[in-house]
Write a protein that holds these residues in place. Structure first.
Motif, PDB file in Angstrom:
ATOM      1  N   SER A  30      65.237 -40.936 -22.674  1.00  0.00           N
ATOM      2  CA  SER A  30      66.369 -40.466 -21.884  1.00  0.00           C
ATOM      3  C   SER A  30      66.639 -38.987 -22.148  1.00  0.00           C
ATOM      4  CB  SER A  30      67.621 -41.287 -22.201  1.00  0.00           C
ATOM      5  OG  SER A  30      68.742 -40.765 -21.530  1.00  0.00           O
ATOM      6  N   ALA A  31      66.614 -38.609 -23.398  1.00  0.00           N
ATOM      7  CA  ALA A  31      66.870 -37.202 -23.750  1.00  0.00           C
ATOM      8  C   ALA A  31      65.795 -36.290 -23.171  1.00  0.00           C
ATOM      9  CB  ALA A  31      66.950 -37.054 -25.265  1.00  0.00           C
ATOM     10  N   PHE A  34      66.076 -36.379 -19.043  1.00  0.00           N
ATOM     11  CA  PHE A  34      67.347 -36.094 -18.394  1.00  0.00           C
ATOM     12  C   PHE A  34      67.230 -34.815 -17.571  1.00  0.00           C
ATOM     13  CE2 PHE A  34      71.944 -35.084 -18.251  1.00  0.00           C
ATOM     14  CZ  PHE A  34      72.396 -36.295 -17.758  1.00  0.00           C
ATOM     15  N   GLU A  39      73.390 -30.627 -20.364  1.00  0.00           N
ATOM     16  CA  GLU A  39      74.467 -31.601 -20.182  1.00  0.00           C
ATOM     17  C   GLU A  39      74.231 -32.800 -21.109  1.00  0.00           C
ATOM     18  OE1 GLU A  39      77.057 -31.105 -18.265  1.00  0.00           O
ATOM     19  OE2 GLU A  39      76.416 -29.676 -16.735  1.00  0.00           O
ATOM     20  N   GLU A  40      75.273 -33.585 -21.315  1.00  0.00           N
ATOM     21  CA  GLU A  40      75.189 -34.781 -22.151  1.00  0.00           C
ATOM     22  C   GLU A  40      74.381 -35.864 -21.436  1.00  0.00           C
ATOM     23  OE1 GLU A  40      78.321 -37.171 -24.866  1.00  0.00           O
ATOM     24  OE2 GLU A  40      78.933 -36.932 -22.780  1.00  0.00           O
ATOM     25  N   SER A  41      73.418 -36.446 -22.145  1.00  0.00           N
ATOM     26  CA  SER A  41      72.656 -37.569 -21.587  1.00  0.00           C
ATOM     27  C   SER A  41      73.126 -38.845 -22.281  1.00  0.00           C
ATOM     28  CB  SER A  41      71.159 -37.327 -21.761  1.00  0.00           C
ATOM     29  OG  SER A  41      70.811 -37.279 -23.128  1.00  0.00           O
ATOM     30  N   THR A  57      78.581 -41.524 -21.758  1.00  0.00           N
ATOM     31  CA  THR A  57      78.053 -40.244 -21.298  1.00  0.00           C
ATOM     32  C   THR A  57      79.090 -39.594 -20.393  1.00  0.00           C
ATOM     33  OG1 THR A  57      75.794 -41.084 -21.337  1.00  0.00           O
ATOM     34  CG2 THR A  57      76.195 -39.087 -20.046  1.00  0.00           C
ATOM     35  N   ALA A  69      72.759 -36.945 -12.422  1.00  0.00           N
ATOM     36  CA  ALA A  69      72.990 -37.309 -13.823  1.00  0.00           C
ATOM     37  C   ALA A  69      73.395 -38.774 -13.926  1.00  0.00           C
ATOM     38  CB  ALA A  69      74.058 -36.409 -14.437  1.00  0.00           C
ATOM     39  N   ALA A  72      70.369 -40.937 -13.540  1.00  0.00           N
ATOM     40  CA  ALA A  72      69.536 -40.893 -14.750  1.00  0.00           C
ATOM     41  C   ALA A  72      70.142 -41.750 -15.859  1.00  0.00           C
ATOM     42  CB  ALA A  72      69.361 -39.451 -15.215  1.00  0.00           C
ATOM     43  N   VAL A  73      71.446 -41.653 -16.062  1.00  0.00           N
ATOM     44  CA  VAL A  73      72.107 -42.443 -17.107  1.00  0.00           C
ATOM     45  C   VAL A  73      72.006 -43.929 -16.797  1.00  0.00           C
ATOM     46  CG1 VAL A  73      74.337 -42.985 -18.184  1.00  0.00           C
ATOM     47  CG2 VAL A  73      73.656 -40.604 -17.841  1.00  0.00           C
ATOM     48  N   SER A  76      68.660 -45.207 -17.642  1.00  0.00           N
ATOM     49  CA  SER A  76      68.496 -45.398 -19.089  1.00  0.00           C
ATOM     50  C   SER A  76      69.226 -46.649 -19.572  1.00  0.00           C
ATOM     51  CB  SER A  76      69.023 -44.174 -19.845  1.00  0.00           C
ATOM     52  OG  SER A  76      68.246 -43.042 -19.545  1.00  0.00           O
TER      53      SER A  76
END
Length: 117
Positions: A30-31, A34, A39-41, A57, A69, A72-73, A76
């Motif tokens: 994920s990291a 992303f 930005e925070e993943s 997140t 985003a 993507a989250v 994950s």
């Protein structure tokens, strides 16, 4: 105003070594994948007595980044659920529950697809 995705899995037994390794792989993937490295993943918390997996997140406030985003989250978190399938999962976007589909995983209608790439 910020919007966050929250995810948790609960069950009576702790993660097995294989599940722990799988969760670690999902977090690392994920990291790496992303779409916005600044930005925070996927952000997983330390385990506790109530949850075998949990985290949150904060989504970007920029509208151009928020939906990619979020997609993507949720991808994950789908991978996390498939790595730990026999737990009680709860995923929500602030106060809105995110639906689970056995084929698609966690998603909102119209969120996945080429138009967000």
């Amino acid at each position: 105003m910020s919007v966050s995705v929250y995810y948790s899995a609960s069950r009576a037994t702790a993660l097995t070594a294989a599940e722990t390794a799988a969760v670690g792989r999902v977090a690392a993937d994920s990291a790496t994948a992303f779409p916005f490295p600044d930005e925070e993943s996927l952000c997983l918390y330390e385990g506790d007595s109530e949850h075998v997996v949990h985290g949150s997140t904060k989504l970007p406030s920029d509208p151009e980044r928020m939906l990619p985003a979020l997609a993507a989250v949720l991808g994950s978190v789908t991978a996390l659920r498939r790595a730990v399938p026999d737990a009680d999962w709860h995923v929500h976007l602030d106060d809105l529950d995110v639906p689970w589909d056995e084929t698609e995983g966690y998603a909102f209608p119209g969120l996945s697809g080429g138009e967000l790439a």
